[in-house]
Scaffold this motif. Structure first.
Motif, PDB file in Angstrom:
ATOM      1  N   GLY B 178      29.693   1.151 -27.303  1.00 39.96           N
ATOM      2  CA  GLY B 178      30.998   1.686 -27.660  1.00 39.96           C
ATOM      3  C   GLY B 178      32.082   0.635 -27.512  1.00 39.96           C
ATOM      4  N   THR B 220      30.531   0.949 -31.804  1.00 36.05           N
ATOM      5  CA  THR B 220      30.805   2.243 -32.415  1.00 36.05           C
ATOM      6  C   THR B 220      32.193   2.704 -31.973  1.00 36.05           C
ATOM      7  N   LEU B 221      32.890   3.374 -32.893  1.00 36.91           N
ATOM      8  CA  LEU B 221      34.205   3.940 -32.561  1.00 36.91           C
ATOM      9  C   LEU B 221      34.065   5.399 -32.112  1.00 36.91           C
ATOM     10  N   GLY B 222      32.830   5.885 -32.082  1.00 40.94           N
ATOM     11  CA  GLY B 222      32.623   7.273 -31.684  1.00 40.94           C
ATOM     12  C   GLY B 222      31.704   7.978 -32.652  1.00 40.94           C
TER      13      GLY B 222
END
Lengths: 249, 249
Positions: B178, B220-222
């Motif tokens: 993340g 990853t941004l979510g």
């Protein structure tokens, strides 16, 4: 994989029925057929990988291959109470906040709201925003479609404010207390958060006073002035980054 | 207070000369006159409260009342390297990223870029985006106008990547690492950060490999899929929240 929403009652054990305009979209536009896989969500929290097992004129029948304990939804529920902005800004707000993970959006008339919507027009707009939310939820692979509620008046704030654990009011005259400080100091029990954003002209100071008396905390989002359509999505990004799932674990 | 940018050479000791189209704006549209106060920035980091002391046909002369050690600019410099998107999305990206505190924006052609711009058209677009950045900087009260650079090709990445301490590549196939983890684990020396965002179709995996070989970290941004025009401003919000000034102290 293409993503679709179905009503919960259209899911029975391992069978999924897709009806309505999605049928044409699946069979004609996307030319998917028996054996192809799609992603399906029930709009209230569950997501499935589904294999198409039959296509008819007005029905696509699928078999559930895999069910997800949906981790695409943030654990905390954030509602945006948005002072009604001019022109198409609300479309942008609804779309972007849906992608980012907003749970609910409530448009609100305030003293400085320029746009005045008659009830019939307000209802049409609400339907349009709800459609934008559905479309954006589909595109971003969400398991849930955020609700866009009917337009309320600032005076109705007291009717809804008790539903929330933390009420944030970004305000450009607030210089001392940052959003970050509030989020860091009260991270334990904030499962339901309300973010209140003023329209283009901001809130007047009386409104801020009233909201604070009802329990809202006025905060600064930082040293630059954000437009009304930017403030909500920036605040949501920060809240979900600090307490939710944005930016990953 | 209304906010204007002047060139640094138009500021001499406590005198400020305002020329060009701002003169008409100040005297005609806003009807400001001798004695009124305006906010002035030199576009490279300083901001002043200025009292108008003379107005002429093509000149407004002001006296500096107060100088700010500009705290409206984030200490860390973030550059967005944006895969060229379709239609007017780049306008939105430039405007919102300027409000939020971006330092520089570089549009980039990638393998999946749909829009192909000829050099002459690319130059016109660059000028248009630079103008949008100036306008947004003015509205948000920034002390600095972000630079929008000329369109580059993905192959040029290696020429610019060494200018940055941390290179972030949000990628939807990245599930394990993340953005938050990266920012929390390496907060010390990251004064210059590059965020690389793909166009609508994303990067192809070869491009991701190449960028990683050059030192980019895929993150990853979510769990939700963000559109290309949303990814950059969400990533910027998170970076400036974690390491910068967004959300206050």
């Amino acid at each position: 994989m293409h993503h679709f929403f179905v009503k919960p009652e259209n899911i029975n054990e391992d069978r999924v029925k897709i009806t309505g305009s999605d049928v044409r979209h699946i069979t004609r536009s996307l030319r998917l057929d028996v054996g192809d896989k799609i992603s399906v969500a029930d709009g209230i929290g569950k997501k499935y990988v589904v294999k198409i097992i039959d296509t008819q004129e007005d029905l696509v029948l699928g078999e559930i291959q895999k069910e997800f304990q949906v981790e695409v939804e943030p654990e905390i529920e954030v509602t945006l109470l948005q002072g009604l902005p001019k022109s198409k800004k609300m479309d942008l707000i609804v779309q972007k906040c849906t992608e980012l993970g907003m749970d609910k959006i409530i448009p609100m008339e305030t003293r400085r709201t320029v746009v005045k919507l008659k009830p019939s027009k307000a209802k049409r707009r609400q339907k349009r925003w709800q459609k934008i939310a559905k479309e954006a939820a589909k595109q971003s692979g969400r398991a849930k479609i955020p609700t866009v509620e009917d337009l309320i008046d600032f005076a109705d704030l007291e009717l809804i404010i008790n539903n929330y654990d933390l009420i944030l009011l970004p305000w450009e005259d607030e210089e001392s207390i940052g959003l970050k400080k509030i989020l860091k100091s009260s991270a334990e029990h904030n499962n339901r958060i309300l973010i209140i954003i003023g329209p283009e002209g901001g809130f007047d100071s009386e409104e801020v006073m009233e909201a604070k008396e009802l329990g809202a905390k006025s905060v600064t989002l930082g040293p630059r002035i954000l437009r009304t359509e930017t403030a909500g999505l920036a605040a949501l990004s920060m809240v979900l980054y600090e307490l939710g799932d944005l930016g990953g674990e």
